[in-house]
Design an enzyme around this catalytic site. Structure first.
Site, PDB file in Angstrom:
ATOM      1  NE  ARG A 261      -3.565  -2.470   2.267  1.00 20.49           N
ATOM      2  CZ  ARG A 261      -4.510  -2.835   3.122  1.00 20.49           C
ATOM      3  NH1 ARG A 261      -4.835  -2.034   4.128  1.00 20.49           N
ATOM      4  NH2 ARG A 261      -5.136  -3.975   2.974  1.00 20.49           N
ATOM      5  NE  ARG A 276      -1.557   4.678   8.950  1.00 24.11           N
ATOM      6  CZ  ARG A 276      -2.735   4.165   8.566  1.00 24.11           C
ATOM      7  NH1 ARG A 276      -2.920   3.801   7.328  1.00 24.11           N
ATOM      8  NH2 ARG A 276      -3.708   4.041   9.437  1.00 24.11           N
ATOM      9  CB  SER A 351     -10.613  -5.004   8.519  1.00 24.20           C
ATOM     10  OG  SER A 351     -11.260  -3.803   8.755  1.00 24.20           O
ATOM     11  NE  ARG A 389      -1.555  -1.395  11.954  1.00 25.18           N
ATOM     12  CZ  ARG A 389      -2.509  -0.772  11.292  1.00 25.18           C
ATOM     13  NH1 ARG A 389      -3.763  -1.149  11.447  1.00 25.18           N
ATOM     14  NH2 ARG A 389      -2.209   0.209  10.484  1.00 25.18           N
TER      15      ARG A 389
END
Length: 422
Positions: A261, A276, A351, A389
């Site tokens: 990303r 991130r 998610s 994470r």
RNA sequence: GGAGAGGUGGCCGAGUGGUCGAAGGCACCCGCUUGCUAAGCGGUUUCUCGUCGAAAGACGGGACGGGAGUUCGAAUCUCCCCCUCUCCGCCA
């Protein structure tokens, strides 16, 4: 893609959805385009119908050895008209298609309405952050001290926000991936896939990353391929343009892939450490189901993802995302967050989203009902889990007073050790 | 990268300019038959879009890898692209 029949039958439903998502999209002009599109289709169809009748007549006469010049002349002029109208129609079609791609999914009724993370709803798990009885170092300090991450040299290889795992750090990363894959394949009933991570444009439209997230993905210069931002893309596109049999469903896939990303525009916040990054590892779950069983399977998927943090004995909570935090293509999303006591932050490690038929419509994934007829499947996916994470959470939660990192019980066989120390 | 062959319905597979949405088979579903399993006989079943309709459906357009073209008419002819297979080259 939303069901475009809604544009005519129940546009209010779309307006409400857009409002809930705080989006200002000119729906009226899309409806207008749809009306024009259909008028154009009808007009062209009538012309073609006439032409076909003429052609048939011509064919009949020719077989009788006649040369119907007059009819052929008529047919030729019809064909010219058709061509003109089709060119017009194509323009409308393209405009309509582009516009409709920007309509997001309609949020599930249980999704709280809000403008951002502050409206997310606590579902279960820890209500308060645990407080360790000593000062826990953030992961960047402890990992440097133990020499398991090389944060200084990673930029030399790839730039900022890339991770270089080292020694026991690399092993821990690999252990996490293996543990997740083993758990989901042996206990939760998923089939392991190891897909390619360069995906063509169609795939990214299929799952809904394009057109919206164009600038957030890495694209190859010489080929129309993108580095996958998540294994959701290859896994959901496996059955693109297929008609599945109902008895094949549900299909459960799990895959480990690196994810890429660009994180354009996200600089300035969360700069330290590895929360991130541009490339990270993730084990992803994807299901295809019937609409009837969709939400039961979705809850199962949430439980499957949750099983990972439970097994790792990490402090966590499950949140239901509000409309302000919900991604474009999702109807409903749960996040699993783990607490990182060094950073003193809750970190999203998973998610879990249900797309209902939104992705299936875009990617044209259908199934045949035993009673006859075909319908779009439900697709859903969830992380199980994203490693950086999780890595942070382990390093910070399992830190000991004397500066070591204990290894969670379920990872010991993979680590061949009980702790990481100097 | 070069040469050749090929891509047809849920699947396999025929079809080289005009009643071809497409033979045949498999699968599916329905009925009948045979004392189980298996099998046999008959029949049914493509998808998509538009218009009308409450619906059942009716009428029409489109779909033979994707796109453009030739033609009154294209699965069938031409061009471009994608993919698969075989051979050659290159290569971790």
């Amino acid at each position: 893609m939303i069901d475009i029949k809604l544009l005519r039958d129940d546009p209010q439903k779309i307006r409400t959805a857009l409002k809930k998502r705080n989006l200002d999209i000119d729906l009226e002009s899309i409806i207008e385009l749809d009306t024009r599109r259909r008028a154009s289709i009808t007009e062209i169809q009538e012309l073609k119908s006439k032409r076909n009748a003429l052609s048939e007549e011509i064919g009949r006469l020719k077989q009788q050895g006649k040369e119907p010049k007059k009819l052929m002349e008529q047919a030729r002029s019809l064909a010219e008209q058709i061509k003109l109208k089709e060119d017009e129609g194509r323009e409308i079609d393209v405009a309509f298609g582009d516009a409709v791609q920007w309509l997001p999914n309609i949020p599930h009724e249980s999704v709280p309405v809000g403008t951002g993370v502050e409206s997310n709803k606590f579902i279960r798990g820890l209500t308060h952050a645990p407080e360790p009885d000593f000062e826990v170092l953030p992961h960047w300090d402890i990992c440097e001290a133990l020499d398991i991450l090389d944060l200084k040299r990673a930029p030399k290889i790839s730039g900022s926000r890339f991770i270089l795992y080292k020694g026991k750090g690399a092993l821990l990363e690999r252990a996490l991936i293996n543990f997740f894959l083993d758990l989901h394949t042996t206990k939760n009933g998923y089939t392991e896939i190891f897909p390619p991570v360069l995906n063509p444009t169609e795939c990214l439209y299929g799952t809904g990353q394009l057109p919206k997230l164009e600038s957030d993905m890495y694209r190859c210069r010489d080929d129309a391929l993108y580095l996958t931002p998540t294994a959701e893309v290859p896994l959901t596109n496996i059955h693109r343009d297929e008609v599945l049999l109902e008895k094949q469903l549900p299909i459960n896939y799990v895959a480990y892939t690196p994810c890429f990303r660009r994180e354009a525009g996200s600089y300035g916040k969360e700069v330290r450490g590895i929360t991130r990054v541009h490339q990270f590892n993730k084990v992803e779950l994807v299901k295809y189901t019937t609409p009837e069983k969709g939400y039961a399977e979705f809850e199962k998927m949430l439980a499957d993802a949750e099983a990972t943090v439970k097994a790792l004995q990490l402090p966590y909570r499950v949140m239901l995302l509000s409309t302000g935090d919900l991604t474009f293509a999702s109807a409903i999303t749960y996040d699993i967050e783990v607490y990182a006591p060094g950073m003193k932050e809750w970190l999203e490690v998973s998610s879990i989203s249900c797309y209902e038929q939104y992705q299936a419509r875009r990617a044209n994934i259908r199934y045949r009902r035993p009673t006859g007829g075909v319908d779009f499947v439900y697709t859903m996916n969830g992380s199980g889990l994203a490693t950086p994470r999780t890595f942070i959470a382990i390093v910070e939660n399992y830190q000991t007073k004397d500066g070591r990192i204990a290894i969670p019980e379920v990872l010991r066989e993979y680590m061949h050790a009980d702790s990481i120390d100097k």
